[in-house]
Enzyme design. Sequence first.
Site, PDB file in Angstrom:
ATOM      1  CB  ALA A   8      -0.908  -0.011   1.229  1.00  0.00           C
ATOM      2  CB  ALA A  31     -12.218   2.779 -10.669  1.00  0.00           C
ATOM      3  CB  THR A  32     -12.007  -2.880  -8.827  1.00  0.00           C
ATOM      4  OG1 THR A  32     -10.845  -2.644  -8.037  1.00  0.00           O
ATOM      5  CG2 THR A  32     -11.605  -3.324 -10.233  1.00  0.00           C
ATOM      6  CG  HIS A  47      -7.791   7.410  -6.759  1.00  0.00           C
ATOM      7  ND1 HIS A  47      -6.625   6.881  -7.263  1.00  0.00           N
ATOM      8  CD2 HIS A  47      -7.787   7.142  -5.437  1.00  0.00           C
ATOM      9  CE1 HIS A  47      -5.938   6.319  -6.281  1.00  0.00           C
ATOM     10  NE2 HIS A  47      -6.622   6.461  -5.163  1.00  0.00           N
ATOM     11  CD  GLU A  59     -16.358   5.408 -10.810  1.00  0.00           C
ATOM     12  OE1 GLU A  59     -17.537   5.434 -10.400  1.00  0.00           O
ATOM     13  OE2 GLU A  59     -15.555   6.334 -10.617  1.00  0.00           O
TER      14      GLU A  59
END
Length: 189
Positions: A8, A31-32, A47, A59
């Site tokens: 991360a 984008a998940t 983002h 998305e």
Amino acid sequence: MILITGGARSGKSGLAETLAQRQNGPVLYIATSRVTDGEMAARVEQHRRHRPAHWLTWEGHRDLHQVIRDHDPQVTAVLLECVTTLITNLLFDEAGETPPEAMDFDAIERHIAGEIDQLLAACAEATCRVILVTNELGMGIVPENLLARRFRDIAGRVNQRLAAAAEDVWLVISGIPVHIKGAGIQGAV
């Protein structure tokens, strides 16, 4: 297909975005993440603002193989951020409200593996560059609870499959990209 992994806040996204921009054409950003609270909503909005305005954004976390196939002719790159969040969402879709001790983790992993099979097939068929971002979860301590341990195991096996299929694999550590598989992209970093 390029796989970018790391911890991360390691700099994975920055590398992925740089590689996508270098494809000199339209980019589809998948984008998940799910918005689950105010803090997550703020992250998602940050983002969105950070991405180039001309990039296409999709998305969601279902049927990503079809999303890639549908957009492949119109884009030079697909950037999927991130596989770990995809796995999380698929796990909770399958588990529902079932407590961890009653979850059928083998069935859940089979379902996730099927989704990954379809994703890998779409990546192999794509004419555009596909960049997948994932988290390296196996370098930390063994989680103390069942759900976290099983999630780490599933994610680790998915990452191994993705790395085996990828042409190039990058590990990003403290902002430093390390090319660990493939020929790499000239001038990537």
